[in-house]
Design an enzyme around this catalytic site. Structure first.
Site, short mmCIF file in Angstrom:
data_model
loop_
_atom_site.label_atom_id
_atom_site.label_comp_id
_atom_site.label_asym_id
_atom_site.label_seq_id
_atom_site.Cartn_x
_atom_site.Cartn_y
_atom_site.Cartn_z
N ALA A 1 0.83 -1.21 0.00
CA ALA A 1 0.00 0.00 0.00
C ALA A 1 0.87 1.26 0.00
CB ALA A 1 -0.93 -0.04 1.21
N LYS B 1 4.89 8.34 17.74
CA LYS B 1 3.98 7.52 16.92
C LYS B 1 3.70 6.19 17.64
CE LYS B 1 2.30 6.10 12.74
NZ LYS B 1 0.92 6.19 12.46
N ASN C 1 -4.01 0.56 18.51
CA ASN C 1 -4.01 -0.68 17.71
C ASN C 1 -4.49 -1.89 18.50
OD1 ASN C 1 -2.84 1.30 16.12
ND2 ASN C 1 -1.56 -0.13 15.02
N1 LIG Z 1 -1.16 1.21 4.72
C1 LIG Z 1 -1.21 2.32 5.45
O1 LIG Z 1 -2.18 3.09 5.35
C2 LIG Z 1 -0.11 2.67 6.39
C3 LIG Z 1 0.92 1.79 6.67
N2 LIG Z 1 1.94 2.17 7.52
C4 LIG Z 1 3.00 1.25 7.84
O2 LIG Z 1 3.84 1.08 6.71
C5 LIG Z 1 4.37 -0.25 6.70
C6 LIG Z 1 4.01 -0.92 5.36
O3 LIG Z 1 2.58 -1.01 5.36
P1 LIG Z 1 1.71 -1.38 4.08
O4 LIG Z 1 2.23 -0.72 2.87
O5 LIG Z 1 0.31 -1.14 4.48
O6 LIG Z 1 1.97 -2.95 3.99
P2 LIG Z 1 1.67 -3.95 2.79
O7 LIG Z 1 1.54 -5.31 3.37
O8 LIG Z 1 0.59 -3.42 1.92
O9 LIG Z 1 3.03 -3.85 1.95
C7 LIG Z 1 4.17 -4.60 2.11
C8 LIG Z 1 4.46 -5.22 0.75
O10 LIG Z 1 5.80 -5.60 0.66
C9 LIG Z 1 5.89 -6.92 0.13
N3 LIG Z 1 7.16 -7.48 0.58
C10 LIG Z 1 7.51 -7.88 1.82
N4 LIG Z 1 8.79 -8.29 1.84
C11 LIG Z 1 9.25 -8.16 0.56
C12 LIG Z 1 10.49 -8.43 -0.05
N5 LIG Z 1 11.52 -8.93 0.64
N6 LIG Z 1 10.61 -8.19 -1.39
C13 LIG Z 1 9.58 -7.70 -2.10
N7 LIG Z 1 8.36 -7.42 -1.56
C14 LIG Z 1 8.21 -7.64 -0.24
C15 LIG Z 1 4.66 -7.59 0.66
O11 LIG Z 1 4.38 -8.73 -0.08
P3 LIG Z 1 3.52 -9.94 0.61
O12 LIG Z 1 2.12 -9.40 0.76
O13 LIG Z 1 3.66 -11.02 -0.41
O14 LIG Z 1 4.18 -10.24 1.92
C16 LIG Z 1 3.64 -6.48 0.47
O15 LIG Z 1 3.19 -6.42 -0.86
C17 LIG Z 1 3.77 -0.96 7.92
O16 LIG Z 1 4.62 -0.87 9.01
C18 LIG Z 1 2.50 -0.15 8.19
O17 LIG Z 1 2.07 -0.20 9.54
C19 LIG Z 1 1.98 3.42 8.08
C20 LIG Z 1 1.01 4.32 7.82
C21 LIG Z 1 -0.13 4.02 7.00
C1 LIG Z 2 -2.90 6.13 13.56
C2 LIG Z 2 -3.55 4.76 13.41
C3 LIG Z 2 -3.93 4.23 14.74
C4 LIG Z 2 -4.75 5.04 12.55
O1 LIG Z 2 -5.66 4.00 12.49
C5 LIG Z 2 -2.57 3.82 12.76
O2 LIG Z 2 -1.42 4.18 12.53
C6 LIG Z 2 -2.88 2.41 12.47
O3 LIG Z 2 -4.04 2.05 12.34
O4 LIG Z 2 -1.91 1.62 12.37
#
Ligand SMILES: NC(=O)C1=CN([C@@H]2O[C@H](COP(=O)(O)OP(=O)(O)OC[C@H]3O[C@@H](n4cnc5c(N)ncnc54)[C@H](OP(=O)(O)O)[C@@H]3O)[C@@H](O)[C@H]2O)C=CC1
Ligand SMILES: CC(C)(CO)C(=O)C(=O)O
Length: 302
Positions: free
Chosen positions: A15, A187, A195
């Site tokens: 994402a 954070k 959470n």
């Molecule tokens: N989504 C959001 O709105 C928010 C997310 N975050 C934080 O950001 C971080 C990422 O979140 P998010 O983007 O939602 O997570 P996702 O699960 O959507 O994204 C991670 C992606 O990386 C892939 N991946 C993992 N390891 C590898 C690798 N070694 N090589 C290639 N691809 C890989 C995963 O594949 P697979 O699914 O196959 O494992 C998956 O597609 C988390 O810590 C989250 O809490 C923070 C704020 C907002």
């Molecule tokens: C800030 C908050 C709590 C928003 O939902 C968040 O970062 C999460 O859900 O992981």
């Protein structure tokens, strides 16, 4: 090459990785989304204003990173070890690495592999969700905090500003932090409350504003404050509570990421949030019964 002379090698087509790619696509910053083998990367991102961005300039993965590449890891902490092990031989000693995740512990994992690498840490309040058909929906506007994790005496101010400018193009607005450690603890306080409680009680974030949750929220925050302070990140309990309540109000209609992970039977980030706090508390000899209980309860759901 972009006008900042940088290309973003983004690991994972998740994402946040895809949202970064959409920002890069729009602002013509060169980028590649590296996916696991046989995984088709995100094709399209629908922004919060309804605009659709086709990720047509995604150049995938470079076998060897060059001096113009930054390695960006928008991954969960539990995914970092294998990603870093894979990328380590593909990097130069100077390749800057950007960690972007909720919770803590990513820097410690990275340093086991790359003790001297230039490292940046980021956290974002933008929201994004993966959708079917290789698309990602930007669900809410936010902002990004970014800072260097390298000792201030060894930082490269020119590189700092180039990386800040590149992120400003891709995940704006960006606020540069001189104390990223404190920003990440701030954070963590929010995530340590919202959470696990929303996941355990199966509620939206806004429900935590109800009076019955206040004693528990105060206990969690008190433990957080003690541990953070022992780890060199001082914040008053009043400030922590105020910040937590502000996010509860601002995100009242949301289901937290941990609520969604539990609901969809996916691994949670508990080890990087309350679990991280418990580990730091053990090292410092601090008793944290509430965070210990929450960590166990979330693990028992799985
Ligand atoms: N989504 C959001 O709105 C928010 C997310 N975050 C934080 O950001 C971080 C990422 O979140 P998010 O983007 O939602 O997570 P996702 O699960 O959507 O994204 C991670 C992606 O990386 C892939 N991946 C993992 N390891 C590898 C690798 N070694 N090589 C290639 N691809 C890989 C995963 O594949 P697979 O699914 O196959 O494992 C998956 O597609 C988390 O810590 C989250 O809490 C923070 C704020 C907002
Ligand atoms: C800030 C908050 C709590 C928003 O939902 C968040 O970062 C999460 O859900 O992981």
């Amino acid at each position: 090459m972009s006008r900042f002379g940088l290309r973003l090698q983004i690991v994972g087509s998740g994402a946040i990785g895809s949202l970064l790619a959409a920002g890069a696509q729009k602002s013509k910053v060169p980028y590649g989304l590296a996916t696991r083998p046989a995984i088709l990367p995100t094709q399209r991102v629908v922004l919060s204003n309804g605009d659709e961005v086709e990720l047509k300039d995604n150049d995938g993965e470079k076998p060897k990173l060059s001096d113009s590449d930054i390695l960006v890891l928008p991954l969960k902490v539990y995914q970092l070890k294998s990603a870093i092990a894979y990328w380590q031989p593909r990097m130069t000693p100077d390749t800057p690495v950007v960690l972007l995740h909720n919770g803590m512990g990513g820097l410690e994992i990275l340093r086991q592999f790359l003790p001297a690498q230039p490292v940046y840490q980021a956290t974002t309040s933008h929201g994004a969700i993966r959708q079917p058909n290789h698309s990602v929906q930007h669900t809410g506007n936010g902002h990004t905090l970014l800072g260097s994790a390298t000792d201030v005496t060894k930082q490269n101010p020119e590189l700092n500003s180039r990386i800040k400018l590149a992120f400003e193009q891709c995940l704006p607005p960006v606020q540069w932090q001189t104390d990223m450690k404190l920003a990440l603890w701030q954070k963590l306080f929010v995530n340590a409350v919202i959470n696990p409680l929303t996941a355990l009680h199966n509620i939206r974030n806004g429900e935590l504003g109800k009076p019955e949750y206040q004693p528990l929220i105060k206990q969690i925050c008190t433990e957080c404050q003690q541990v953070a302070s022992a780890c060199g990140a001082s914040e008053s309990l009043d400030n922590i509570l105020q910040r937590v309540h502000q996010v509860i109000e601002l995100t009242a209609a949301n289901y937290s990421s941990m609520h969604q992970d539990v609901h969809h039977h996916r691994p949670t980030e508990i080890d990087a949030i309350n679990g991280y706090l418990v580990k730091q508390a053990q090292k410092k000899g601090i008793d944290v019964p509430i965070n210990t209980l929450l960590t166990e309860q979330i693990k028992n759901l799985g």
